[in-house]
Scaffold this motif. Structure first.
Motif, mmCIF file in Angstrom:
data_model
loop_
_atom_site.group_PDB
_atom_site.id
_atom_site.type_symbol
_atom_site.label_atom_id
_atom_site.label_comp_id
_atom_site.label_asym_id
_atom_site.label_seq_id
_atom_site.Cartn_x
_atom_site.Cartn_y
_atom_site.Cartn_z
ATOM 1 N N PRO A 113 0.222 -3.099 -12.427
ATOM 2 C CA PRO A 113 -1.118 -2.598 -12.046
ATOM 3 C C PRO A 113 -1.589 -3.095 -10.682
ATOM 4 C CG PRO A 113 -1.356 -4.501 -13.445
ATOM 5 C CD PRO A 113 0.138 -4.276 -13.314
ATOM 6 N N MET A 114 -0.692 -3.639 -9.872
ATOM 7 C CA MET A 114 -1.086 -4.185 -8.565
ATOM 8 C C MET A 114 -0.605 -3.288 -7.423
ATOM 9 S SD MET A 114 -2.866 -6.751 -9.368
ATOM 10 C CE MET A 114 -3.077 -7.803 -7.933
ATOM 11 N N ALA A 115 -0.415 -2.001 -7.728
ATOM 12 C CA ALA A 115 0.037 -1.062 -6.686
ATOM 13 C C ALA A 115 -0.999 -0.980 -5.564
ATOM 14 C CB ALA A 115 0.261 0.314 -7.302
ATOM 15 N N GLN A 116 -0.524 -0.768 -4.350
ATOM 16 C CA GLN A 116 -1.398 -0.782 -3.177
ATOM 17 C C GLN A 116 -1.375 0.560 -2.441
ATOM 18 O OE1 GLN A 116 0.621 -4.018 -1.169
ATOM 19 N NE2 GLN A 116 -1.161 -5.382 -1.436
ATOM 20 N N THR A 117 -2.562 1.011 -2.077
ATOM 21 C CA THR A 117 -2.728 2.058 -1.073
ATOM 22 C C THR A 117 -2.787 1.348 0.275
ATOM 23 O OG1 THR A 117 -3.943 3.483 -2.581
ATOM 24 C CG2 THR A 117 -4.294 3.853 -0.228
ATOM 25 N N LYS A 118 -2.196 1.936 1.314
ATOM 26 C CA LYS A 118 -2.162 1.266 2.630
ATOM 27 C C LYS A 118 -2.654 2.198 3.734
ATOM 28 C CE LYS A 118 1.709 -1.489 1.048
ATOM 29 N NZ LYS A 118 3.182 -1.589 0.964
ATOM 30 N N LEU A 119 -3.330 1.574 4.714
ATOM 31 C CA LEU A 119 -3.741 2.291 5.927
ATOM 32 C C LEU A 119 -3.149 1.506 7.100
ATOM 33 C CD1 LEU A 119 -5.345 4.548 7.291
ATOM 34 C CD2 LEU A 119 -7.367 3.053 7.253
ATOM 35 N N VAL A 120 -2.106 2.067 7.705
ATOM 36 C CA VAL A 120 -1.240 1.321 8.620
ATOM 37 C C VAL A 120 -1.435 1.774 10.070
ATOM 38 C CG1 VAL A 120 1.157 0.602 9.076
ATOM 39 C CG2 VAL A 120 0.494 1.311 6.758
ATOM 40 N N ARG A 121 -1.490 0.818 10.982
ATOM 41 C CA ARG A 121 -1.518 1.160 12.404
ATOM 42 C C ARG A 121 -0.720 0.142 13.199
ATOM 43 N NH1 ARG A 121 -6.228 -1.041 15.488
ATOM 44 N NH2 ARG A 121 -7.032 -2.817 14.313
ATOM 45 N N CYS A 122 -0.259 0.569 14.361
ATOM 46 C CA CYS A 122 0.530 -0.301 15.244
ATOM 47 C C CYS A 122 -0.362 -0.718 16.410
ATOM 48 C CB CYS A 122 1.763 0.448 15.752
ATOM 49 S SG CYS A 122 2.720 -0.476 16.966
ATOM 50 N N THR A 123 -0.507 -2.033 16.603
ATOM 51 C CA THR A 123 -1.420 -2.495 17.664
ATOM 52 C C THR A 123 -0.671 -3.083 18.862
ATOM 53 O OG1 THR A 123 -1.611 -4.575 16.450
ATOM 54 C CG2 THR A 123 -3.348 -2.945 16.095
ATOM 55 N N LYS A 124 0.651 -3.170 18.765
ATOM 56 C CA LYS A 124 1.466 -3.668 19.910
ATOM 57 C C LYS A 124 2.828 -3.015 19.800
ATOM 58 C CE LYS A 124 1.372 -6.613 23.356
ATOM 59 N NZ LYS A 124 0.384 -6.329 24.420
ATOM 60 N N GLY A 125 3.306 -2.420 20.873
ATOM 61 C CA GLY A 125 4.642 -1.820 20.852
ATOM 62 C C GLY A 125 4.650 -0.520 20.077
ATOM 63 N N ALA A 126 5.719 -0.318 19.325
ATOM 64 C CA ALA A 126 5.883 0.948 18.602
ATOM 65 C C ALA A 126 6.767 0.736 17.378
ATOM 66 C CB ALA A 126 6.522 1.991 19.526
ATOM 67 N N VAL A 127 6.450 1.465 16.311
ATOM 68 C CA VAL A 127 7.272 1.419 15.088
ATOM 69 C C VAL A 127 7.485 2.832 14.571
ATOM 70 C CG1 VAL A 127 6.337 -0.860 14.440
ATOM 71 C CG2 VAL A 127 5.356 1.216 13.419
ATOM 72 N N LEU A 128 8.576 2.999 13.811
ATOM 73 C CA LEU A 128 8.746 4.214 13.015
ATOM 74 C C LEU A 128 8.317 3.824 11.600
ATOM 75 C CD1 LEU A 128 9.905 7.187 13.066
ATOM 76 C CD2 LEU A 128 11.902 6.178 11.926
ATOM 77 N N ASP A 129 7.222 4.383 11.142
ATOM 78 C CA ASP A 129 6.646 4.026 9.846
ATOM 79 C C ASP A 129 7.058 5.050 8.806
ATOM 80 O OD1 ASP A 129 3.694 3.433 8.120
ATOM 81 O OD2 ASP A 129 4.937 1.823 8.915
ATOM 82 N N VAL A 130 7.535 4.566 7.653
ATOM 83 C CA VAL A 130 8.119 5.452 6.636
ATOM 84 C C VAL A 130 7.440 5.235 5.288
ATOM 85 C CG1 VAL A 130 10.248 5.977 5.359
ATOM 86 C CG2 VAL A 130 10.353 5.503 7.821
ATOM 87 N N ALA A 131 7.107 6.336 4.632
ATOM 88 C CA ALA A 131 6.554 6.283 3.266
ATOM 89 C C ALA A 131 7.448 7.135 2.378
ATOM 90 C CB ALA A 131 5.128 6.821 3.252
ATOM 91 N N VAL A 132 7.871 6.586 1.231
ATOM 92 C CA VAL A 132 8.777 7.274 0.310
ATOM 93 C C VAL A 132 8.074 7.454 -1.030
ATOM 94 C CG1 VAL A 132 11.079 7.257 -0.707
ATOM 95 C CG2 VAL A 132 10.647 5.968 1.394
ATOM 96 N N ASP A 133 8.074 8.691 -1.540
ATOM 97 C CA ASP A 133 7.453 8.985 -2.829
ATOM 98 C C ASP A 133 8.362 8.483 -3.958
ATOM 99 O OD1 ASP A 133 6.042 12.074 -4.282
ATOM 100 O OD2 ASP A 133 6.166 9.995 -5.023
ATOM 101 N N ILE A 134 7.928 7.447 -4.693
ATOM 102 C CA ILE A 134 8.760 6.933 -5.794
ATOM 103 C C ILE A 134 8.031 7.104 -7.129
ATOM 104 C CG2 ILE A 134 10.131 5.374 -4.364
ATOM 105 C CD1 ILE A 134 8.358 3.061 -5.281
ATOM 106 N N ARG A 135 7.201 8.168 -7.210
ATOM 107 C CA ARG A 135 6.481 8.443 -8.469
ATOM 108 C C ARG A 135 7.337 9.379 -9.321
ATOM 109 N NH1 ARG A 135 1.421 11.060 -5.551
ATOM 110 N NH2 ARG A 135 3.227 12.040 -4.554
#
Ligand SMILES: Cc1cn([C@H]2C[C@H](O)[C@@H](COP(=O)(O)OP(=O)(O)O[C@H]3O[C@H](C)C(=O)[C@H](O)[C@H]3O)O2)c(=O)[nH]c1=O
Length: 186
Positions: free
Chosen positions: A67-89
């Motif tokens: 019951p500790m699942a998290q919703t996330k709001l992600v941003r990059c504040t330095k440099g650059a990232v490739l951000d990935v979200a995978v549906d595991i429901r």
């Protein structure tokens, strides 16, 4: 603020308004009212911030089980990232599908990732920092990881050589994990 749907329902790309002038720029990085206007009424309770020193650092794929699942709001504040979200429901029409977006210091984009998704990113620059809001506290007991290179997901990380934590080097495949998300039950 612009909110754009992605190929996976409920994973949203958010582009906050940025006001530039001769001094630089100003932006509201989080405004609950403006998110509510777009149907996002998540109550975030913890802010996270991580720095990865070397390009090609990959953190993920991580999630916290119910019951500790998290919703996330992600941003990059330095440099650059490739951000990935995978549906595991389990049972989701987009089960095991993934979305990848470039979040950068320059584009100031944010990715909204609901509960029931594994999250990871690979850095595209040296010294990359991400900051992200979560709606559930960290729980070591519920913290889980799955292999970033799980062939059943075939995520394109844009890079071959990656730097992983010891934990991530030992992550199981999704099929072998105890991920407990059922579509429609979160
Ligand atoms: C996530 C977290 C970690 N920690 C402690 C636990 C460890 O002693 C240390 C490093 O943790 P970890 O190696 O799990 O950090 P990341 O590899 O960046 O993990 C995160 O990376 C992916 C991309 C995520 O979305 C998750 O938020 C999270 O799993 O910070 C805390 O004290 N609180 C926290 O909320």
């Amino acid at each position: 603020m612009k909110v754009t749907k992605t190929d996976i329902e409920d994973v949203l790309l958010i582009e906050p308004d940025c006001y530039g002038d001769h001094r630089g720029w100003f932006m509201e990085t989080y405004n609950a009212d403006k998110l509510n206007a777009h149907g996002i009424n998540t109550v975030f309770i913890q802010d996270n911030h991580s720095m990865s020193a070397v390009k090609g650092t990959l953190r993920g794929l991580h999630f916290q089980n119910n019951p500790m699942a998290q919703t996330k709001l992600v941003r990059c504040t330095k440099g650059a990232v490739l951000d990935v979200a995978v549906d595991i429901r389990k049972g989701s029409p987009t089960y095991k599908k993934w979305v990848a977006v470039e979040l950068t210091e320059e584009n100031k984009h944010q990715l909204f990732i609901p509960k029931g998704f594994a999250h990871g990113f690979v850095t595209l620059t040296d010294h990359a920092e991400i900051q992200y809001k979560v709606d559930q506290f960290y729980s070591k007991e519920h913290d889980r990881s799955i292999r970033f290179d799980d062939e059943s997901l075939s995520i394109d990380w844009l890079t071959e050589e990656v730097i992983l934590s010891e934990k991530d080097q030992k992550s199981p495949l999704l099929i072998d994990s105890d991920a407990n998300f059922i579509y429609g039950e979160i």
